[in-house]
Design a protein around this motif. Structure first.
Motif, short mmCIF file in Angstrom:
data_model
loop_
_atom_site.label_atom_id
_atom_site.label_comp_id
_atom_site.label_asym_id
_atom_site.label_seq_id
_atom_site.Cartn_x
_atom_site.Cartn_y
_atom_site.Cartn_z
N LYS A 16 -12.74 7.61 -38.73
CA LYS A 16 -12.23 8.98 -38.75
C LYS A 16 -11.13 9.14 -37.69
CE LYS A 16 -16.23 11.34 -40.69
NZ LYS A 16 -17.16 12.45 -40.51
N LYS A 17 -11.31 9.99 -36.70
CA LYS A 17 -10.28 10.20 -35.68
C LYS A 17 -10.55 9.44 -34.39
CE LYS A 17 -7.46 13.33 -37.47
NZ LYS A 17 -6.02 13.16 -37.55
N SER A 18 -11.66 8.69 -34.32
CA SER A 18 -12.02 8.04 -33.05
C SER A 18 -11.58 6.59 -33.02
CB SER A 18 -13.53 8.15 -32.81
OG SER A 18 -14.22 7.54 -33.85
N ILE A 19 -11.21 6.14 -31.83
CA ILE A 19 -10.76 4.78 -31.59
C ILE A 19 -11.57 4.23 -30.42
CG2 ILE A 19 -8.81 3.33 -30.92
CD1 ILE A 19 -7.01 5.60 -32.03
N ALA A 20 -12.15 3.04 -30.62
CA ALA A 20 -12.97 2.41 -29.58
C ALA A 20 -12.33 1.08 -29.18
CB ALA A 20 -14.38 2.16 -30.10
N ARG A 21 -12.18 0.89 -27.86
CA ARG A 21 -11.74 -0.40 -27.34
C ARG A 21 -12.96 -1.06 -26.72
NH1 ARG A 21 -6.79 1.07 -23.62
NH2 ARG A 21 -8.30 2.63 -23.00
N VAL A 22 -13.35 -2.20 -27.28
CA VAL A 22 -14.61 -2.86 -26.91
C VAL A 22 -14.32 -4.17 -26.19
CG1 VAL A 22 -16.72 -3.89 -27.83
CG2 VAL A 22 -15.79 -1.84 -28.88
N ARG A 23 -15.01 -4.38 -25.06
CA ARG A 23 -14.97 -5.66 -24.34
C ARG A 23 -16.37 -6.25 -24.40
NH1 ARG A 23 -12.72 -4.66 -18.52
NH2 ARG A 23 -14.14 -2.93 -18.70
N LYS A 30 -26.61 -5.16 -22.10
CA LYS A 30 -26.33 -3.81 -21.61
C LYS A 30 -25.08 -3.27 -22.32
CE LYS A 30 -25.59 -1.13 -17.47
NZ LYS A 30 -24.99 -1.13 -16.15
N VAL A 31 -25.19 -2.05 -22.86
CA VAL A 31 -24.07 -1.41 -23.55
C VAL A 31 -23.64 -0.19 -22.75
CG1 VAL A 31 -23.28 -0.34 -25.69
CG2 VAL A 31 -24.95 -2.20 -25.78
N THR A 32 -22.37 -0.16 -22.36
CA THR A 32 -21.80 0.96 -21.60
C THR A 32 -20.68 1.59 -22.41
OG1 THR A 32 -22.25 -0.31 -19.60
CG2 THR A 32 -20.87 1.62 -19.37
N VAL A 33 -20.77 2.90 -22.62
CA VAL A 33 -19.74 3.63 -23.37
C VAL A 33 -19.16 4.70 -22.46
CG1 VAL A 33 -19.24 4.99 -25.42
CG2 VAL A 33 -21.02 3.25 -25.51
N ASN A 34 -17.85 4.64 -22.22
CA ASN A 34 -17.14 5.58 -21.35
C ASN A 34 -17.83 5.74 -19.98
OD1 ASN A 34 -15.26 5.95 -23.32
ND2 ASN A 34 -15.91 7.99 -23.89
N THR A 61 -28.94 -10.08 -30.29
CA THR A 61 -29.40 -9.00 -29.44
C THR A 61 -29.75 -9.55 -28.06
OG1 THR A 61 -30.31 -7.93 -31.39
CG2 THR A 61 -31.03 -7.08 -29.26
N GLY A 62 -29.19 -8.94 -27.03
CA GLY A 62 -29.49 -9.35 -25.65
C GLY A 62 -28.64 -10.49 -25.15
N LYS A 63 -27.68 -10.97 -25.92
CA LYS A 63 -26.85 -12.10 -25.48
C LYS A 63 -25.51 -11.66 -24.89
CE LYS A 63 -28.76 -15.42 -28.72
NZ LYS A 63 -28.51 -16.32 -29.86
N TYR A 64 -25.07 -10.43 -25.23
CA TYR A 64 -23.76 -9.96 -24.80
C TYR A 64 -23.88 -8.60 -24.13
CZ TYR A 64 -21.79 -13.54 -27.88
OH TYR A 64 -21.49 -14.72 -28.50
N ASP A 65 -23.04 -8.39 -23.11
CA ASP A 65 -22.86 -7.07 -22.51
C ASP A 65 -21.63 -6.44 -23.15
OD1 ASP A 65 -25.00 -7.26 -20.82
OD2 ASP A 65 -23.83 -7.83 -19.06
N VAL A 66 -21.68 -5.12 -23.35
CA VAL A 66 -20.57 -4.40 -23.99
C VAL A 66 -20.08 -3.32 -23.05
CG1 VAL A 66 -19.88 -2.98 -25.95
CG2 VAL A 66 -21.55 -4.81 -26.29
N ILE A 67 -18.78 -3.30 -22.82
CA ILE A 67 -18.14 -2.21 -22.10
C ILE A 67 -17.12 -1.62 -23.06
CG2 ILE A 67 -16.70 -1.54 -20.14
CD1 ILE A 67 -17.93 -3.96 -18.65
N CYS A 68 -17.26 -0.32 -23.32
CA CYS A 68 -16.48 0.30 -24.38
C CYS A 68 -15.84 1.60 -23.90
CB CYS A 68 -17.42 0.56 -25.56
SG CYS A 68 -16.64 1.33 -26.93
N VAL A 82 -17.37 2.27 -32.48
CA VAL A 82 -17.92 1.28 -31.55
C VAL A 82 -18.54 0.12 -32.33
CG1 VAL A 82 -19.69 0.88 -29.79
CG2 VAL A 82 -18.30 2.93 -29.68
N ARG A 83 -19.25 0.43 -33.42
CA ARG A 83 -19.84 -0.62 -34.27
C ARG A 83 -18.75 -1.53 -34.83
NH1 ARG A 83 -22.89 0.83 -39.81
NH2 ARG A 83 -20.75 1.20 -40.43
N HIS A 84 -17.67 -0.93 -35.31
CA HIS A 84 -16.56 -1.69 -35.87
C HIS A 84 -15.93 -2.59 -34.80
CE1 HIS A 84 -12.37 -1.60 -37.96
NE2 HIS A 84 -13.14 -2.53 -38.52
#
Length: 133
Positions: A16-23, A30-34, A61-68, A82-84
């Motif tokens: 839709k109108k949202s854009i996610a930059r994922v590292r 651990k998943v961190t969003v904003n 699951t549990g192998k990667y950390d996500v900073i988004c 974020v899923r994409h």
């Protein structure tokens, strides 16, 4: 002895109108969003499940950390973006996961957008009330 740096995989997700930059980097899941934890940012359980779907389907699951970082849209669109982004970053991390993610539909950008408002109408399709007299 030099410190070994984590390898970072990048992915951009849109919905839709949202854009996610994922590292994505090796870690504990651990998943961190904003700057906030996943549970703190996305209040409902359904949105948390949507974000973690790429990890669940690829057994990572549990192998990667996500900073988004996410901008624009509402919470549902942000969770989808974020899923994409996570799915794209997982493909970059391990190319063998691509067929699994592609079959699940996580690599396809959802083309559905809000329809524009037309003149003479109140919204995209809603017409003003009609009265014969």
């Amino acid at each position: 002895m030099a410190k070994k740096e984590n390898i970072v995989f990048l992915g951009t997700g849109r919905r839709k109108k949202s854009i996610a930059r994922v590292r994505l980097m090796q870690g504990t899941g651990k998943v961190t969003v904003n700057g906030k934890d996943l549970g703190e940012y996305f209040g409902t359980e359904i949105l948390k499940v949507i974000v973690n779907q790429p990890f669940a389907i690829t057994n990572t699951t549990g192998k990667y950390d996500v900073i988004c970082t996410v901008i624009g849209g509402g919470f549902t669109g942000q969770a989808g973006s974020v899923r994409h982004g996570i799915a794209r970053a997982l493909c970059e991390a391990n190319s063998e996961l691509r067929p699994t993610l592609k079959q699940a539909g996580f690599l396809t950008r959802d083309p559905r957008m809000k329809e524009r408002k037309k003149y003479g109408l109140k919204k995209a399709r809603k017409a003003p009330q009609f009265s014969k007299r």
